[in-house]
Design a protein around this motif. Structure first.
Motif, PDB file in Angstrom:
ATOM      1  N   GLU A   9       0.842  -1.200   0.000  1.00 58.88           N
ATOM      2  CA  GLU A   9       0.000   0.000   0.000  1.00 58.88           C
ATOM      3  C   GLU A   9       0.881   1.254   0.000  1.00 58.88           C
ATOM      4  OE1 GLU A   9      -3.063   0.382  -0.414  1.00 58.88           O
ATOM      5  OE2 GLU A   9      -3.525   2.379   0.347  1.00 58.88           O
ATOM      6  N   ILE A  10       1.938   1.217   0.806  1.00 62.68           N
ATOM      7  CA  ILE A  10       2.821   2.388   0.875  1.00 62.68           C
ATOM      8  C   ILE A  10       3.510   2.609  -0.469  1.00 62.68           C
ATOM      9  CG2 ILE A  10       4.980   3.213   1.914  1.00 62.68           C
ATOM     10  CD1 ILE A  10       3.911   1.905   4.537  1.00 62.68           C
ATOM     11  N   ARG A  11       3.994   1.496  -1.061  1.00 68.15           N
ATOM     12  CA  ARG A  11       4.703   1.624  -2.336  1.00 68.15           C
ATOM     13  C   ARG A  11       3.771   2.159  -3.424  1.00 68.15           C
ATOM     14  NH1 ARG A  11       7.286  -3.856  -1.283  1.00 68.15           N
ATOM     15  NH2 ARG A  11       9.080  -3.280  -0.029  1.00 68.15           N
ATOM     16  N   SER A  12       2.503   1.746  -3.373  1.00 70.08           N
ATOM     17  CA  SER A  12       1.604   2.212  -4.420  1.00 70.08           C
ATOM     18  C   SER A  12       1.045   3.595  -4.108  1.00 70.08           C
ATOM     19  CB  SER A  12       0.472   1.202  -4.643  1.00 70.08           C
ATOM     20  OG  SER A  12      -0.237   1.052  -3.447  1.00 70.08           O
ATOM     21  N   ASN A  13       1.363   4.109  -2.917  1.00 70.26           N
ATOM     22  CA  ASN A  13       0.844   5.441  -2.567  1.00 70.26           C
ATOM     23  C   ASN A  13       1.961   6.425  -2.231  1.00 70.26           C
ATOM     24  OD1 ASN A  13      -2.207   5.358  -2.480  1.00 70.26           O
ATOM     25  ND2 ASN A  13      -1.667   3.530  -1.320  1.00 70.26           N
ATOM     26  N   THR A  14       3.157   6.120  -2.697  1.00 71.80           N
ATOM     27  CA  THR A  14       4.292   6.982  -2.306  1.00 71.80           C
ATOM     28  C   THR A  14       4.051   8.430  -2.706  1.00 71.80           C
ATOM     29  OG1 THR A  14       5.347   6.268  -4.317  1.00 71.80           O
ATOM     30  CG2 THR A  14       6.115   5.250  -2.291  1.00 71.80           C
ATOM     31  N   LYS A  15       3.422   8.602  -3.870  1.00 70.84           N
ATOM     32  CA  LYS A  15       3.207   9.981  -4.336  1.00 70.84           C
ATOM     33  C   LYS A  15       2.163  10.705  -3.485  1.00 70.84           C
ATOM     34  CE  LYS A  15       4.893   9.149  -8.951  1.00 70.84           C
ATOM     35  NZ  LYS A  15       4.614   9.063 -10.385  1.00 70.84           N
ATOM     36  N   SER A  16       1.150   9.962  -3.061  1.00 70.33           N
ATOM     37  CA  SER A  16       0.137  10.581  -2.185  1.00 70.33           C
ATOM     38  C   SER A  16       0.758  10.940  -0.844  1.00 70.33           C
ATOM     39  CB  SER A  16      -1.015   9.609  -1.929  1.00 70.33           C
ATOM     40  OG  SER A  16      -1.757   9.448  -3.086  1.00 70.33           O
ATOM     41  N   ILE A  17       1.618  10.035  -0.342  1.00 70.45           N
ATOM     42  CA  ILE A  17       2.234  10.285   0.969  1.00 70.45           C
ATOM     43  C   ILE A  17       3.118  11.534   0.908  1.00 70.45           C
ATOM     44  CG2 ILE A  17       3.854   9.343   2.677  1.00 70.45           C
ATOM     45  CD1 ILE A  17       2.679   6.544   1.862  1.00 70.45           C
ATOM     46  N   LEU A  18       3.848  11.668  -0.219  1.00 68.73           N
ATOM     47  CA  LEU A  18       4.700  12.851  -0.379  1.00 68.73           C
ATOM     48  C   LEU A  18       3.857  14.072  -0.766  1.00 68.73           C
ATOM     49  CD1 LEU A  18       7.609  13.977  -0.498  1.00 68.73           C
ATOM     50  CD2 LEU A  18       7.642  13.374  -2.907  1.00 68.73           C
ATOM     51  N   GLY A  19       2.779  13.827  -1.494  1.00 70.16           N
ATOM     52  CA  GLY A  19       1.933  14.940  -1.947  1.00 70.16           C
ATOM     53  C   GLY A  19       2.227  15.349  -3.378  1.00 70.16           C
ATOM     54  N   GLY A  20       3.170  14.645  -4.039  1.00 68.47           N
ATOM     55  CA  GLY A  20       3.488  14.989  -5.419  1.00 68.47           C
ATOM     56  C   GLY A  20       4.550  14.067  -5.977  1.00 68.47           C
ATOM     57  N   ASP A  21       4.971  14.331  -7.237  1.00 69.19           N
ATOM     58  CA  ASP A  21       6.068  13.541  -7.814  1.00 69.19           C
ATOM     59  C   ASP A  21       7.387  13.931  -7.153  1.00 69.19           C
ATOM     60  OD1 ASP A  21       4.464  12.163  -9.643  1.00 69.19           O
ATOM     61  OD2 ASP A  21       4.455  13.873 -10.989  1.00 69.19           O
ATOM     62  N   ALA A  22       7.394  15.148  -6.599  1.00 69.51           N
ATOM     63  CA  ALA A  22       8.576  15.616  -5.877  1.00 69.51           C
ATOM     64  C   ALA A  22       8.146  16.749  -4.951  1.00 69.51           C
ATOM     65  CB  ALA A  22       9.626  16.103  -6.848  1.00 69.51           C
ATOM     66  N   GLU A  23       8.982  16.984  -3.959  1.00 68.41           N
ATOM     67  CA  GLU A  23       8.710  18.107  -3.058  1.00 68.41           C
ATOM     68  C   GLU A  23       9.960  18.961  -2.962  1.00 68.41           C
ATOM     69  OE1 GLU A  23       6.801  18.175   1.291  1.00 68.41           O
ATOM     70  OE2 GLU A  23       8.976  17.894   1.275  1.00 68.41           O
ATOM     71  N   ILE A  24       9.771  20.256  -3.119  1.00 68.47           N
ATOM     72  CA  ILE A  24      10.902  21.184  -3.005  1.00 68.47           C
ATOM     73  C   ILE A  24      10.671  21.990  -1.728  1.00 68.47           C
ATOM     74  CG2 ILE A  24      12.151  23.073  -4.129  1.00 68.47           C
ATOM     75  CD1 ILE A  24      10.568  22.089  -6.738  1.00 68.47           C
TER      76      ILE A  24
END
Lengths: 843, 222
Positions: free
Chosen positions: A53-68
């Protein structure tokens, strides 16, 4: 070939026949196998499902493809334009702040993370509140806020209520129900969401120390992740003021924690399987002894030891295998159960990840663990001879260890550990735990034998019940070693965990009671420093105020080399170099941070930077006195000399910094202040009054945070304690099974007692005394083992004071003692008054 | 005539086994005097052992009265019967009934220890020596031959010098030689200490050695 087949068929038929007859007696032991195997399947399935679940939601957990992430500074418009060429960019601004409900009497305040979002939020996942999806009206308003449920409860707020953020009045728009990147916000504190317009209305200076700009990036559809990553790395080639995080960085940490925790729980489950194994071996030995004559007759008829062993072993393997299948099937329901139990805010939906590999792995581990205990028990059949039928005498059989058996057992132990640690980076830790566990079993057994040796020699006992209890304990068929081993291991584990947890809680409590201040204050700007100081002195005279400057710095090099290039992530002080740290400067070392190596600087130059470093961190990072450390402070690289090391105790909740600089050099660094206050007893701090006077200063009540840390520790402990309790439960089942297996012998013994004139009360008294002596032994040995183990962990791994919570220990002993005693009485009660005639007639 | 030790008056004993009611003893009347040796003979299933159980207070009759000296033991509670047995009765079984995880010495001493008698172990040693088991003190029953086990059982039954010794086919599991030794032993003890003996057997030769023989058939005296 045909003969072998006939032989196997015979074993199969005999085993099924025997199993059918004796299943009721063996059922308790099979329950213990089921529970322990099920837990292992459960943990494994849960871990796999969570990781998936975490691996398939990594982008949701971070909030984007990347965070600056930037501190105190927005991205320039040029860079923003550059990024917007290939991605959407959403701005989240976060800052620490105070909120209050002044409509309550007295007004209630709370320290929160304030987050301003724009209308692109969220780039991934869904943001749902009690009003559903957040609409444009929220982003257009400058006085609406969304808060988390806990804050709504604490401040007694409902939709439409007005409350204060800093010095501005806001309307509660709605309450968060689901948020993709909740992260750690909800772990320790409360969260308030406002729009960027709302943030502007607060007129907060971006130079505040905890002010952060977090940009979330979502690449356009035509840009793949790798390309987007490259573009970003091109825009920010090597910037100290910008930190870029990609989804894999975010979840690596969570995955590691999950892996470690589930590995630890799996180890405890394996311990449970091993205890079930002890139960099996005991059951087999008791079975062989009770069926001595039948087995001797079988041998006299020409059955070899191997065939008899195979008949017995086959039954246990057959049942264990079916138990594994059943436990595996049941564990596949785990994700559904967890989905039902998890708070909806987390937006987690676990999928079933059960697979054949997990089944094979855990079934193999369980069957090998059972085999390890089964082999010496089954080998005892070799001691049994058909000659006894002629001589009408026999010897109780016992575990048999030949050199060949020992070699096989060692091989099996390694095989079991090997399969268990397959693909696991913690293999050494697992070997140490399992090795320690097996040694502990041996230790319990050995110490019981030693006790027996001395107990037998005591001849001055005159109490009749005590004499009988002594005879039962020291007799070869005593269940003493079993009680001591199975119960002892469970209790030792539980006590070790409780003592470690208690030591942590004691540390926190002691700090809160003695050293820790009552309040922490952050966001004290230079312009209000004196006013704040005067306010505290006037309003709370006799209180102890500590006020120090604070700036931010990042270690770039130690003696000219980037420490990230040679310090491993597993280094306990990696956190010091991994990101920015707060620094301060002082005229004299703080009382709570005494110097333990080097000397405080006598000169205080304005052109040289001197550094006082945390002693433990310095040792971990290999820093020596007079080493050069280069720090990036607000964009400038400055090199200073390490002059001394201080002893820093971060657990005391006072102001503690890894690095302290010399004042004359540091005073020109842009800074704000941080303060603590320890109130005198007669004062009750008025947080709302402070908020009215200094809206930008946030106050944090230490006791609230100590309580939250305790709660977090308790939550972690609960899982481990629950498993330890299950181990005790399995131990009790093993004991119960041993008593049931011994039932025939007990009935017989009680029959003889009855014939000789011993009444029920005396038999009960004897049983209780027997248990009491064994339990005293258990208390002594478990205290010794758990005390030693916890002392080593607390002192040598965590470096904190060892603390023994007597009340918790007494509760453990009283509960386990009462349960075991009840179990023994219930199990033996039905054997107390055997009807003599039928037994004698059927003898 | 020596005084009465135990008397049975119109004793009936029935067992309920599922729906089947079996009457084992059907209205028996008899007495045993002090220092009297009585043999009870009969076929298997005639009710001999049941009579012994009733005498020992190990079973309660369905009806009738058993009197021991001047006490009516049929009205006793289970605990009182246990106490009665402890003080007055010594039993020797065909199958020995020794406690398997106690040594020979401990099995014998147990009989005295139950009565809270001091120096039980040394008295047990004395009697085992008398019975020729001086090198078997620390042996467990499984390590003893049948004859040795029965001698330990006899030692256990007589060490407390009970008024009534009950022996249920004491030689049934033994070879002729051992049977002779055991029989001599039981009779000599009974005579030496002037204790009553009730011997259940189907061996008429053995029964002849008693003062009186009582034959049982289908739960009645014939």
């Amino acid at each position: 070939m045909a003969q072998l087949f006939s032989q196997l068929l015979f074993i199969h038929q005999q085993a099924l026949k025997d199993l059918k007859r004796s299943l009721r007696k063996k059922i308790t032991i099979f329950i213990t196998i089921f529970i322990s195997v099920f837990i292992l399947f459960f943990i494994s399935t849960l871990n796999q499902s969570l990781l998936k679940e975490i691996r398939s939601n990594t982008k949701s957990i971070l909030g984007g493809d990347a965070e600056i992430e930037l501190k105190n500074k927005e991205l320039s418009s040029d860079i923003t334009k550059e990024i917007k060429k290939f991605a959407d960019l959403s701005l989240n601004t976060t800052i620490a702040s105070m909120v209050a409900n002044k409509n309550l009497t007295p007004p209630q305040t709370s320290f929160v993370q304030l987050r301003a979002i724009d209308n692109l939020y969220p780039l991934y996942g869904e943001f749902i509140t009690t009003k559903g999806k957040v609409g444009a009206d929220f982003f257009e308003s400058s006085d609406q806020a969304i808060i988390n449920e806990n804050l709504a409860v604490n401040l007694q707020l409902k939709e439409g209520d007005r409350f204060i953020i800093r010095d501005q009045s806001f309307i509660l728009h709605s309450i968060i129900q689901q948020m993709p990147d909740l992260g750690a916000s909800g772990l320790f504190g409360d969260l308030v969401i406002i729009s960027q317009k709302g943030l502007a209305s607060l007129k907060i200076s971006s130079s505040e120390n905890f002010f952060e700009y977090e940009y979330r990036v979502r690449y356009f559809d035509k840009i793949n992740d790798e390309l987007g990553k490259q573009q970003l790395q091109k825009i920010f080639p090597d910037s100290d003021s910008v930190r870029i995080r990609f989804p894999e960085n975010t979840t690596n940490f969570i995955q590691r924690i999950l892996d470690n925790f589930s590995n630890f729980l799996s180890l405890i489950s394996l311990a449970a399987i091993l205890i079930a194994g002890i139960g099996i071996s005991n059951m087999v030995i008791a079975y062989i002894n009770q069926n001595y004559n039948s087995i001797a007759v079988q041998k006299s008829l020409g059955l070899s030891s191997l065939v008899i062993q195979s008949i017995l072993g086959y039954q246990i393997f057959l049942i264990s295998f079916f138990i594994c299948i059943f436990a595996f099937g049941l564990s596949s329901l785990t994700p559904e159960i967890i989905n039902y139990l998890l708070p909806k805010e987390l937006n987690f939906s676990l999928q079933n990840t059960s697979n054949f590999i997990i089944f094979i792995k855990i079934t193999s581990i369980a069957l090998i663990a059972i085999t390890i205990f089964l082999i010496p028990a089954l080998n005892s059949i070799q001691q049994l001879s058909a000659n006894s039928l002629f001589r009408n005498t026999y010897e109780f059989v016992s575990f048999q260890f030949s050199p060949k058996t020992i070699v096989i057992l060692i091989g099996l132990i390694f095989l079991m550990i090997g399969i268990f640690t397959l693909g696991n980076s913690l293999w050494l830790y697992n070997i140490i735990f399992l090795g320690g566990f097996l040694i502990t079993i041996g230790l319990f057994y050995g110490l019981f034998k030693l006790f027996n040796h001395f107990f037998k020699k005591i001849t001055f006992i005159s109490n009749f019940n005590l004499i009988l209890a002594k005879r039962n304990i020291t007799s070869p068929s005593s269940i003493g070693p079993l009680i001591l081993t199975t119960l002892g291991i469970g209790i030792s584990l539980l006590l070790t965990i409780l003592i470690i947890a208690g030591s942590f809680q004691n540390l926190i409590q002691k700090s809160v009671d003695t050293k820790a201040p009552d309040f922490f204050f952050i966001g004290i700007d230079q312009s209000v420093k004196n006013d704040f100081q005067n306010y505290i002195i006037n309003e709370y005279p006799m209180s102890d105020l500590a006020l120090v400057p604070m700036a931010t710095a990042k270690i770039k090099a130690i003696n000219g080399t980037d420490p990230l290039s040679y310090i491993n992530k597993r280094n306990p002080s990696y956190w010091v170099i991994s990101s920015e740290r707060r620094i301060t400067w002082l005229e004299q070392p703080a009382n709570n941070n005494p110097i333990n190596e080097g000397e405080w600087w006598s000169d205080n130059p304005s052109d040289k930077m001197y550094i006082s470093f945390d002693h433990d961190a310095a040792k971990d990072l290999g820093i020596q006195i007079n080493d050069n450390i280069t720090m990036n402070i607000y964009g400038r690289d400055i090199t200073g000399i390490v002059k001394n090391f201080r002893n820093v105790d971060y657990a005391d909740f006072t102001i503690n910094f890894v690095m302290v600089l010399n004042t004359n050099y540091a005073q020109s660094i842009p800074h704000e202040y941080i303060a603590t206050v320890k109130l005198s007893k007669q004062h009750n701090f008025q947080e709302y009054a402070l908020l009215q006077q200094f809206p930008n200063i946030s106050s944090i009540k230490i006791s609230n945070y100590a309580e939250k840390i305790n709660q977090l520790l308790n939550q972690v402990n609960i899982a481990v304690i629950a498993l330890a309790v299950i181990i005790i439960f399995i131990g009790l089942l093993v004991i119960s099974s041993a008593i049931l297996v011994q039932g025939k012998n007990k009935i017989y013994q009680n029959l003889v007692f009855k014939i000789l004139g011993l009444n029920r009360m005396q038999i009960i008294k004897t049983s209780l005394l027997e248990f009491f002596i064994l339990f005293l032994n258990t208390i002594f040995l478990t205290l010794l083992i758990s005390g030693t183990a916890s002392y080593m962990v607390v002192n040598f791994i965590f470096n904190i004071d060892w603390f023994l919570d007597i009340s918790a220990i007494i509760i453990v002993y009283v509960c386990t003692g009462a349960f075991t005693m009840a179990l023994i009485i219930i199990d033996t009660y039905k054997n107390l008054s055997p009807r003599v005639y039928p037994i004698i007639r059927n003898s | 005539m020596t005084p009465l030790l135990i008397s049975f008056s119109n004793i009936h004993l029935q067992y309920q086994n599922g729906t089947i009611l079996t009457e084992v003893i059907r209205g028996i009347d008899f007495v045993i005097h002090q220092n009297e040796r009585l043999a009870i003979v009969g076929k298997s299933g005639s009710g001999k052992t049941s009579l012994l159980m009733l005498m020992a207070g190990l079973e309660k009759p369905t009806s009738g009265q058993i009197k021991y000296q001047d006490q009516i033991i049929t009205s006793y509670t289970e605990d009182k019967l246990t106490d009665f047995r402890k003080k007055n009765i010594g039993i020797v079984f065909q199958s020995f009934y020794l406690i398997p995880n106690y040594t020979a010495l401990e099995n014998v001493a147990l009989s005295l220890e139950i009565n809270f008698q001091k120096n039980a172990l040394s008295l047990a040693k004395e009697i085992l020596i008398d019975l020729g088991l001086e090198d078997r003190f620390q042996h467990f029953p499984r390590q003893l031959s049948g004859g040795e086990q029965q001698r330990v059982a006899i030692a256990r039954a007589i060490i407390k010098k009970p008024e009534l010794i009950l022996a249920d086919e004491p030689t049934g599991n033994l070879d002729d030689e051992n049977a002779q030794v055991i029989t001599d032993l039981i009779f000599s003890v009974s005579k030496k200490y002037q204790k009553s003996l009730c011997l259940v057997t189907h061996d008429m030769d053995l029964a002849q050695r008693c003062d009186r023989i009582m034959k049982i058939e289908n739960g009645t005296i014939v």
